[in-house]
Design a protein around this motif. Sequence first.
Motif: not given
Length: 485
Positions: A358-380
């Motif tokens: 659970l502790p790692l799942a929470g950290a992964l969920a936070t990181s993956l959620g941010a990565f999924t939304v910001t990936a297009p901006l970072v790539t652009a």
Amino acid sequence: MFYGGISGLIPLSRVCYVFFIVFIVVVTLTGFLKALAVVMPHDVQRNIFYYVKIILVVSVGSSIGIVALYREKQALFISPMPVKSIQKIHLTMRTDFRLLPKGNLSGQGTVHFCEDATGKRISARGVINLIVSDSLSQLHSFAGQGSSLVVEGSLLPCKHDGGDDLSVPTFYVQRVIQANTPKGLEYMRFVIRKTLWESFRNQVWAGFAIALLLGVRDDLDQEVSLLFHRAGSAHVLALSGMHIGIIAAFLAFLLRRPLGVRPSSVVSLIVLFLYVNLVGFQPSLIRSLIMYMLLMFCFFKGISTSFISVIALSFLIQLFLDPLGMASLSAILSYSALVGIVLLGPPILNVLKGWVPLPLAGALATSLGAFTVTAPLVTAYFGVLYPIGILAGSILGLIVSLFMLGSILFLVFFSFLPMISALIGVVLAYIYKFQLIMLRKFADYSFEIKQVHWSLVVIFSIAMTALFVYGHYRGKEKRTISSFT
């Protein structure tokens, strides 16, 4: 409306026309529904006025966007003489100087006067960026936010030409003629920053602590900075809501029991405001401060609200207060990452439960959620992605949080109990070494995704979002059926 205007999608000359059309539609629709309110059933009224409120909110947001757009245009530098003839500029620094990878200093200032080669001086206004290649040690030690400078050089050509160009011009400084230290409260701020800087000087981890607490990476080991980039976790070093959250949690732990909930919250808010002023009013920190104030207000007033509503209101307030800052990539990424965490974090966590601790799942969920939304901006903007950052960011974020807390404790005991401070310094040295080991491991397994068009990454992000939302609701359905059975 704001980002459409600054990106050129909506010409500035047509923004007002679009707004007035929307305004007329809203007023007409509201008046029409008000007139029909007498004859409409109550349920129909409630449903219709729900959508009317949405339209009104969109109209208010558009109004703020237009005001911010024109305020930003007025804040830009307007040359009082031919650009090529400008050789000297008198200005006051709006930000502290930052060390660039090539060894130059960069900052942003408000222009007061411009001079040409003949000594003719004309008053001017507006904001410009500075790139300085002269008197680096002098500026680094004696100048910062609030300093007045007289510099000599030339304006670099703009990337885009045209009447609607809203990019901040850049002045390349070849010689610093005069540099004055800040005055008044700005001088006090400057002294406090230097004092904190000196407190860490003899520690092997000093550069890293200064980067985390003050946002200054001038003394950060270049290898560490490069490893963070290779691990896709450079955002961990940038001052953001995570740093404000750590300080707020630390203050709550210290103050809540002796002062009580309400006084401790007020004191925490004052301390956070002073901290943001100390490190500089960066967009991500302003966002965190506004959200803290809104959440505290809702809590004490008993107002029930969603986190996404607080984000939206914070966005509009910050857009009105600081349109120039909101036009920056850091502000766009800050809000995008937070929206990704809030909207996608819970579905991702639901999918990972049972598969990951659970502790790692929470950290992964936070990181993956941010990565999924910001990936297009970072790539652009940068043209590269580091997928290892999903895992590395979640683990390194925990280590950095622990290190930052330790650095604050080190400062607290530095002047009063040096022995305890020295002991904390030893612990921080071990945490720093462990972090270096983790960074090198992540960097070894890292790979770059290059030459991918941002539109493909947008499609990938949408697909990932749909997948996790589907998994979230499917998991809820399964649990409900099993409980019912």
